[in-house]
Motif scaffolding. Structure first.
Motif, PDB file in Angstrom:
ATOM      1  N   GLY A  48       0.860  -1.115   0.027  1.00  0.00           N
ATOM      2  CA  GLY A  48       0.180   0.121   0.022  1.00  0.00           C
ATOM      3  C   GLY A  48       0.909   1.255  -0.052  1.00  0.00           C
ATOM      4  N   VAL A  49       0.487   2.361  -0.641  1.00  0.00           N
ATOM      5  CA  VAL A  49       0.879   3.834  -0.566  1.00  0.00           C
ATOM      6  C   VAL A  49       0.281   4.372   0.429  1.00  0.00           C
ATOM      7  N   CYS A  50       0.878   5.015   1.369  1.00  0.00           N
ATOM      8  CA  CYS A  50       0.527   5.737   2.588  1.00  0.00           C
ATOM      9  C   CYS A  50       0.900   7.045   2.300  1.00  0.00           C
ATOM     10  N   GLY A  51      -0.022   7.986   3.081  1.00  0.00           N
ATOM     11  CA  GLY A  51       0.310   9.380   3.182  1.00  0.00           C
ATOM     12  C   GLY A  51       1.370   9.881   3.488  1.00  0.00           C
ATOM     13  N   SER A  52       2.272   9.018   4.205  1.00  0.00           N
ATOM     14  CA  SER A  52       3.429   9.253   4.769  1.00  0.00           C
ATOM     15  C   SER A  52       4.792   8.996   3.607  1.00  0.00           C
ATOM     16  N   ASP A  53       4.254   8.135   2.764  1.00  0.00           N
ATOM     17  CA  ASP A  53       4.909   7.975   1.404  1.00  0.00           C
ATOM     18  C   ASP A  53       5.012   8.927   0.746  1.00  0.00           C
ATOM     19  N   LEU A  54       3.767   9.809   0.519  1.00  0.00           N
ATOM     20  CA  LEU A  54       3.697  10.994  -0.389  1.00  0.00           C
ATOM     21  C   LEU A  54       4.351  12.156   0.183  1.00  0.00           C
ATOM     22  N   HIS A  55       4.256  12.280   1.635  1.00  0.00           N
ATOM     23  CA  HIS A  55       4.986  13.207   2.208  1.00  0.00           C
ATOM     24  C   HIS A  55       6.605  13.116   1.877  1.00  0.00           C
ATOM     25  N   MET A  56       6.884  11.902   2.079  1.00  0.00           N
ATOM     26  CA  MET A  56       8.467  11.588   1.759  1.00  0.00           C
ATOM     27  C   MET A  56       8.754  12.056   0.122  1.00  0.00           C
ATOM     28  N   TYR A  57       7.911  11.780  -0.794  1.00  0.00           N
ATOM     29  CA  TYR A  57       7.876  11.930  -2.206  1.00  0.00           C
ATOM     30  C   TYR A  57       8.030  13.390  -2.238  1.00  0.00           C
ATOM     31  N   HIS A  58       7.323  14.106  -1.533  1.00  0.00           N
ATOM     32  CA  HIS A  58       7.598  15.902  -1.758  1.00  0.00           C
ATOM     33  C   HIS A  58       8.538  16.260  -0.696  1.00  0.00           C
ATOM     34  N   ASP A  59       9.096  15.570   0.196  1.00  0.00           N
ATOM     35  CA  ASP A  59      10.259  15.884   1.256  1.00  0.00           C
ATOM     36  C   ASP A  59       9.396  16.826   2.114  1.00  0.00           C
ATOM     37  N   ILE A  60       8.329  16.584   2.440  1.00  0.00           N
ATOM     38  CA  ILE A  60       7.524  17.376   3.389  1.00  0.00           C
ATOM     39  C   ILE A  60       7.062  16.719   4.705  1.00  0.00           C
ATOM     40  N   GLN A  61       7.865  15.565   5.004  1.00  0.00           N
ATOM     41  CA  GLN A  61       7.554  14.817   6.178  1.00  0.00           C
ATOM     42  C   GLN A  61       8.059  15.365   7.578  1.00  0.00           C
ATOM     43  N   GLY A  62       7.327  15.154   8.575  1.00  0.00           N
ATOM     44  CA  GLY A  62       7.860  16.029   9.698  1.00  0.00           C
ATOM     45  C   GLY A  62       8.509  14.579  10.671  1.00  0.00           C
ATOM     46  N   PHE A  63       9.258  13.872   9.841  1.00  0.00           N
ATOM     47  CA  PHE A  63      10.074  12.779  10.809  1.00  0.00           C
ATOM     48  C   PHE A  63      11.220  12.633   9.892  1.00  0.00           C
ATOM     49  N   GLU A  64      12.276  11.883  10.861  1.00  0.00           N
ATOM     50  CA  GLU A  64      13.558  11.565  10.113  1.00  0.00           C
ATOM     51  C   GLU A  64      13.652  10.556   9.247  1.00  0.00           C
ATOM     52  N   VAL A  65      14.247  10.769   8.099  1.00  0.00           N
ATOM     53  CA  VAL A  65      14.369   9.713   6.861  1.00  0.00           C
ATOM     54  C   VAL A  65      15.697   9.290   6.611  1.00  0.00           C
ATOM     55  N   LYS A  66      16.068   8.053   6.587  1.00  0.00           N
ATOM     56  CA  LYS A  66      17.271   7.585   6.203  1.00  0.00           C
ATOM     57  C   LYS A  66      17.377   7.419   4.645  1.00  0.00           C
ATOM     58  N   ARG A  67      17.896   8.381   3.766  1.00  0.00           N
ATOM     59  CA  ARG A  67      17.839   8.009   2.454  1.00  0.00           C
ATOM     60  C   ARG A  67      19.354   7.725   2.128  1.00  0.00           C
ATOM     61  N   PRO A  68      19.341   6.726   0.846  1.00  0.00           N
ATOM     62  CA  PRO A  68      18.251   6.275   0.071  1.00  0.00           C
ATOM     63  C   PRO A  68      17.768   5.186   0.913  1.00  0.00           C
ATOM     64  N   VAL A  69      16.408   5.059   0.609  1.00  0.00           N
ATOM     65  CA  VAL A  69      15.338   4.110   1.281  1.00  0.00           C
ATOM     66  C   VAL A  69      14.277   3.656   0.337  1.00  0.00           C
ATOM     67  N   THR A  70      14.158   2.299   0.380  1.00  0.00           N
ATOM     68  CA  THR A  70      13.007   1.756  -0.382  1.00  0.00           C
ATOM     69  C   THR A  70      11.924   1.999   0.533  1.00  0.00           C
ATOM     70  N   LEU A  71      10.851   2.595  -0.196  1.00  0.00           N
ATOM     71  CA  LEU A  71       9.383   3.055   0.466  1.00  0.00           C
ATOM     72  C   LEU A  71       8.785   1.786   0.517  1.00  0.00           C
ATOM     73  N   GLY A  72       7.399   2.193   1.453  1.00  0.00           N
ATOM     74  CA  GLY A  72       6.493   0.978   1.774  1.00  0.00           C
ATOM     75  C   GLY A  72       6.604   0.305   3.235  1.00  0.00           C
ATOM     76  N   HIS A  73       5.736   0.476   3.914  1.00  0.00           N
ATOM     77  CA  HIS A  73       5.435  -0.113   5.122  1.00  0.00           C
ATOM     78  C   HIS A  73       4.218  -0.770   5.546  1.00  0.00           C
ATOM     79  N   GLU A  74       3.491  -0.631   4.362  1.00  0.00           N
ATOM     80  CA  GLU A  74       2.062  -1.562   4.309  1.00  0.00           C
ATOM     81  C   GLU A  74       2.113  -2.700   3.096  1.00  0.00           C
ATOM     82  N   PHE A  75       2.152  -4.062   3.594  1.00  0.00           N
ATOM     83  CA  PHE A  75       2.606  -5.004   2.892  1.00  0.00           C
ATOM     84  C   PHE A  75       2.098  -6.243   3.104  1.00  0.00           C
ATOM     85  N   SER A  76       1.946  -7.338   2.195  1.00  0.00           N
ATOM     86  CA  SER A  76       1.493  -8.820   2.413  1.00  0.00           C
ATOM     87  C   SER A  76       2.414  -9.420   1.439  1.00  0.00           C
TER      88      SER A  76
END
Length: 345
Positions: free
Chosen positions: A37-65
């Protein structure tokens, strides 16, 4: 393997790349991802407007099966071929008071998939045995991939909120979390369930009606606070769920909530609020944060999916991983509520 990678800071610094398949530790499993799944936080990271620390480069995605492809030498409860869904904390310390008491989602050393560790918008992802759950036979991979946002909503509504049959409940924001909060709140038989969105949310507000909202409000077309107060006995909602990441909805929530009522804040927003909290104090109302989830919640939500009590797939559209950019942009533009990537297509 192919992966959707946020490769550096800056707007839209995301691309499909070839990356290495992760290596396993003794308690790890390798999952062949079937849906992410694509989360709103993935979109925030896409636009670099997230309010949390990110370790880049990073493969996105935390909703999965997916399906387990390989297990580490110490894994006992799972085997290759098992259909599984994974929780989001790729790493927790396992020794702090929160880890030891089951609230590992609050571990100060927690590292989440797709943010501080490589995530699941890829053909394979490495997870931990401790955070895996088997998918019920009648639940699809696509639906199971949305267990995580469903658990966010479950935590906010069923765990952190005081909600009773007959309560007047208002939800700000008909995004994926707000819509799942609508489904779950409806299970408590509220006396009135109202969802607030914007003109751009028109399609998603229609979904809110399908999920049981008694009424929807478009914020640009009404004085939202007065409209909310005009329903019921005039004192305001017993519970407001704020699933929006901007400060104005919190201000409106404080103005509208019933004296002695509750606001549960779910939506993230990096900007300061710039208004007084005195009305909250004067009303003796409760402002409660809600973050993430833990193991028992995942088991309950999967059971609810199995029984058909909730269906997060109703809000989603599916895309092959090669169309990741379209999936991001169509969700970003609010054309649809939720995007799911299919790494094997």
């Amino acid at each position: 393997m192919k992966a959707v990678v946020n490769y550096e800071s800056g707007n839209k610094k995301v691309e499909l790349r070839d990356v290495e398949i992760p290596e396993l530790g003794p308690k790890d499993v390798l999952i062949n991802v079937q849906a992410a799944g694509v989360c709103g936080s993935d979109l925030h990271m896409y636009h670099d407007i997230q309010g949390f620390e990110v370790k880049r480069p990073v493969t996105l995605g935390h909703e999965f099966s997916g399906v387990i492809a390989e297990v580490g030498s110490h894994v006992k409860g799972f085997k290759p071929g098992d259909r599984v869904v994974s929780e989001t904390p790729s790493y927790v310390c396992e020794t702090c008071i929160y880890c030891r008491t089951g609230d590992y989602n609050l571990c100060p050393n927690r590292r989440g998939f797709g943010v501080l560790e490589n995530g699941a918008m890829a053909e394979y992802v490495k997870s931990r045995e401790a955070i895996l759950h088997k998918i019920p036979d009648n639940v699809s991979f696509e639906k199971a991939a949305l267990t995580e946002p469903s658990c966010v909503a479950y935590n906010a509504v069923a765990h952190h909120s005081q909600i009773r049959p007959g309560d007047y409940v208002v939800i700000f924001g008909p995004g994926p979390i707000g819509l799942m909060c609508t489904q779950i709140a409806k299970l408590f038989s509220p006396g009135k369930l109202l969802v607030v969105g914007t003109r751009k949310d028109q399609n998603r507000l229609e979904l809110a009606k399908q999920f049981g909202a008694d009424e929807v409000l478009i914020s640009e077309e009404a004085d939202v606070v007065q409209k909310i107060l005009s329903r019921g006995d005039g004192f305001g909602p017993d519970l407001i769920l704020d699933a929006v990441g901007i400060s104005i909805t919190l201000k409106q929530s404080i103005e509208a909530v019933r004296p002695g009522g509750q606001i549960t804040k779910i939506g993230w927003g990096p900007k300061p609020i710039n208004f007084s909290l005195d009305p909250l104090i004067q009303k003796a109302a409760r402002l409660q944060g809600s973050f993430s989830h833990n193991y028992p919640m995942w088991e309950k939500v999967l059971l609810m999916m199995e029984k058909g009590d909730i269906d997060p797939l109703l809000i989603a559209k599916q895309y092959p991983i090669s169309d990741w950019e379209k999936a991001f942009n169509e969700m970003d533009s609010l054309e649809q509520a939720k995007s799911i990537l299919l790494p094997n297509q």
